[in-house]
Design an enzyme around this catalytic site. Structure first.
Site, short mmCIF file in Angstrom:
data_model
loop_
_atom_site.label_atom_id
_atom_site.label_comp_id
_atom_site.label_asym_id
_atom_site.label_seq_id
_atom_site.Cartn_x
_atom_site.Cartn_y
_atom_site.Cartn_z
N SER A 8 -11.97 -11.74 3.34
CA SER A 8 -12.68 -10.52 3.71
C SER A 8 -13.71 -10.21 2.65
O SER A 8 -13.37 -9.98 1.48
CB SER A 8 -11.71 -9.35 3.81
OG SER A 8 -12.46 -8.14 3.77
N HIS A 33 -14.30 -13.16 7.29
CA HIS A 33 -13.83 -11.90 7.89
C HIS A 33 -14.76 -10.76 7.48
O HIS A 33 -15.00 -10.52 6.29
CB HIS A 33 -12.40 -11.62 7.41
CG HIS A 33 -11.75 -10.45 8.07
ND1 HIS A 33 -11.20 -10.51 9.32
CD2 HIS A 33 -11.56 -9.17 7.65
CE1 HIS A 33 -10.68 -9.34 9.65
NE2 HIS A 33 -10.89 -8.50 8.64
N ASP A 35 -15.45 -6.80 7.69
CA ASP A 35 -14.82 -5.50 7.91
C ASP A 35 -15.88 -4.42 8.12
O ASP A 35 -16.53 -3.99 7.17
CB ASP A 35 -13.95 -5.13 6.72
CG ASP A 35 -12.63 -5.90 6.73
OD1 ASP A 35 -11.96 -5.89 7.79
OD2 ASP A 35 -12.29 -6.51 5.71
N MET A 37 -16.72 -0.67 8.99
CA MET A 37 -16.07 0.66 8.94
C MET A 37 -17.11 1.77 9.13
O MET A 37 -18.22 1.67 8.62
CB MET A 37 -15.37 0.84 7.60
CG MET A 37 -14.37 -0.25 7.28
SD MET A 37 -13.47 0.14 5.78
CE MET A 37 -12.53 -1.39 5.56
N HIS A 66 -14.17 -7.62 12.37
CA HIS A 66 -13.11 -6.62 12.54
C HIS A 66 -13.77 -5.25 12.61
O HIS A 66 -14.16 -4.68 11.58
CB HIS A 66 -12.14 -6.74 11.35
CG HIS A 66 -11.03 -5.74 11.36
ND1 HIS A 66 -10.22 -5.53 10.25
CD2 HIS A 66 -10.57 -4.90 12.32
CE1 HIS A 66 -9.33 -4.60 10.55
NE2 HIS A 66 -9.52 -4.20 11.79
N MET A 137 -2.33 -5.27 11.71
CA MET A 137 -2.67 -4.68 10.40
C MET A 137 -1.40 -4.57 9.58
O MET A 137 -0.41 -3.98 10.02
CB MET A 137 -3.29 -3.29 10.59
CG MET A 137 -4.69 -3.27 11.21
SD MET A 137 -5.92 -4.31 10.39
CE MET A 137 -5.93 -3.61 8.73
N GLY A 142 -8.95 0.57 6.10
CA GLY A 142 -9.91 1.40 5.39
C GLY A 142 -10.26 0.90 4.00
O GLY A 142 -11.38 1.09 3.55
N PHE A 143 -9.30 0.27 3.36
CA PHE A 143 -9.53 -0.13 1.97
C PHE A 143 -8.87 -1.47 1.66
O PHE A 143 -7.82 -1.79 2.22
CB PHE A 143 -8.96 0.93 1.02
CG PHE A 143 -9.52 2.30 1.27
CD1 PHE A 143 -10.75 2.67 0.75
CD2 PHE A 143 -8.84 3.21 2.08
CE1 PHE A 143 -11.29 3.93 1.01
CE2 PHE A 143 -9.37 4.46 2.35
CZ PHE A 143 -10.59 4.82 1.82
N GLY A 144 -9.47 -2.19 0.73
CA GLY A 144 -8.85 -3.41 0.23
C GLY A 144 -7.84 -3.06 -0.85
O GLY A 144 -7.77 -1.91 -1.30
N ASP A 173 -3.75 -8.74 8.35
CA ASP A 173 -4.84 -8.23 7.52
C ASP A 173 -4.31 -7.11 6.62
O ASP A 173 -3.90 -6.05 7.11
CB ASP A 173 -5.95 -7.70 8.44
CG ASP A 173 -7.21 -7.29 7.71
OD1 ASP A 173 -7.22 -7.32 6.47
OD2 ASP A 173 -8.18 -6.92 8.40
N GLY A 174 -4.33 -7.38 5.31
CA GLY A 174 -3.97 -6.37 4.34
C GLY A 174 -2.79 -6.76 3.48
O GLY A 174 -1.72 -7.08 3.99
N GLY A 195 -8.63 -10.28 1.04
CA GLY A 195 -9.78 -9.80 0.30
C GLY A 195 -9.56 -9.98 -1.18
O GLY A 195 -10.05 -10.92 -1.81
C1 DX5 Z 1 -8.66 -3.18 5.45
C2 DX5 Z 1 -9.48 -4.40 5.81
C3 DX5 Z 1 -9.02 -5.65 5.16
C4 DX5 Z 1 -9.07 -5.63 3.67
C5 DX5 Z 1 -7.98 -6.50 3.15
O1 DX5 Z 1 -9.05 -2.13 6.28
O2 DX5 Z 1 -9.43 -4.61 7.20
O3 DX5 Z 1 -9.67 -6.78 5.68
O4 DX5 Z 1 -10.30 -6.08 3.16
O5 DX5 Z 1 -7.97 -6.41 1.77
P1 DX5 Z 1 -6.80 -6.98 0.86
O6 DX5 Z 1 -6.64 -8.43 1.19
O7 DX5 Z 1 -7.31 -6.73 -0.51
O8 DX5 Z 1 -5.56 -6.18 1.18
ZN ZN Z 2 -10.13 -6.57 8.24
#
Ligand code: DX5
Ligand code: ZN
Length: 215
Positions: A8, A33, A35, A37, A66, A137, A142-144, A173-174, A195
């Site tokens: 990501s 990937h 993302d 938002m 995504h 998910m 929302g966040f990495g 994912d996540g 990510g």
């Molecule tokens: C979260 C995103 C993910 C995120 C994953 O909303 O959809 O793709 O970037 O990040 P990591 O791998 O750091 O959890």
């Molecule tokens: Zn994602």
């Protein structure tokens, strides 16, 4: 077929995205990937179709888009034209999931449905024949850099049973790290987004980071 790794770019250097995409491509990424938002469906804002289009020339790998945007239908064509190969919408972000999935396939793209951690798998039970991918998910979107939610392992196992022998990818994912990846592969995932676990340590570390996720 070994599990696909989809870095990501949310965790990449946004000032140098083209180089980052080339770096993970060369480091062995299977998919890229993206993302997206909107600050409405999720509490964060990233990028839209022009950025995707600009990245397209930096990699031939599958662009795994995504969409964390609500509504989503009005933007599907723009993301298809920008070069996304697979477009995933959130079941929670479209009132008519079946229609959104038909629209994606109508644009000639692969269609995915994403489910937030608290959304039951049954939400997509009657849409399976329109799906190329289910995105489970494993954090709240929302966040990495968030922690993997362990209850999602059982959701992956149930998704595996639900799809039977249909050719549908199960992506997570996540919070995917070398520690959680092994359990996820065992549970039946076919693709993993990562990510922070990929984009750490600078470009020289990316191939080792990706290899570590394959186990
Ligand atoms: C979260 C995103 C993910 C995120 C994953 O909303 O959809 O793709 O970037 O990040 P990591 O791998 O750091 O959890
Ligand atoms: Zn994602």
């Amino acid at each position: 077929m070994s599990v696909r790794i989809a870095p990501s770019i949310l965790s990449a250097d946004f000032a140098d995205l083209g180089r980052e995409v080339r770096a993970v491509d060369e480091a062995g990424a299977d998919w890229i990937h993206l993302d997206v938002m909107d600050g409405h469906f999720v509490p964060n804002i990233t990028f839209g179709p022009p950025v995707v289009a600009a990245l397209r020339k930096h990699s031939q790998k599958l662009f795994d888009c995504h969409l964390m945007i609500e509504p989503c239908d009005a933007y599907l064509e723009a993301f298809a034209k920008a070069g996304c190969d697979l477009i995933t919408v959130h079941a929670e972000a479209t009132r008519h999931l079946d229609r959104s999935l038909q629209a994606i396939r109508g644009l000639g793209k692969k269609a995915g449905a994403a489910l937030n951690p608290s959304t039951p798998l049954e939400t997509i039970e009657y849409a399976l024949d329109r799906l190329d991918l289910i995105l489970i998910m494993t954090v709240n979107p929302g966040f990495g850099g968030q922690a993997f939610i362990p209850a999602m392992l059982e959701k992956v196992r149930r998704a595996r049973r639900l799809i039977g022998d249909r050719p549908i990818e199960i992506e997570v994912d996540g919070g995917v790290t070398p520690e959680t990846a092994g359990k996820l592969i065992e549970a039946g995932v076919t693709a993993m987004v990562a990510g922070s676990a990929v984009f750490k340590g600078g470009a020289a570390a990316y191939s080792g980071n990706i290899a570590a996720l394959r186990g």
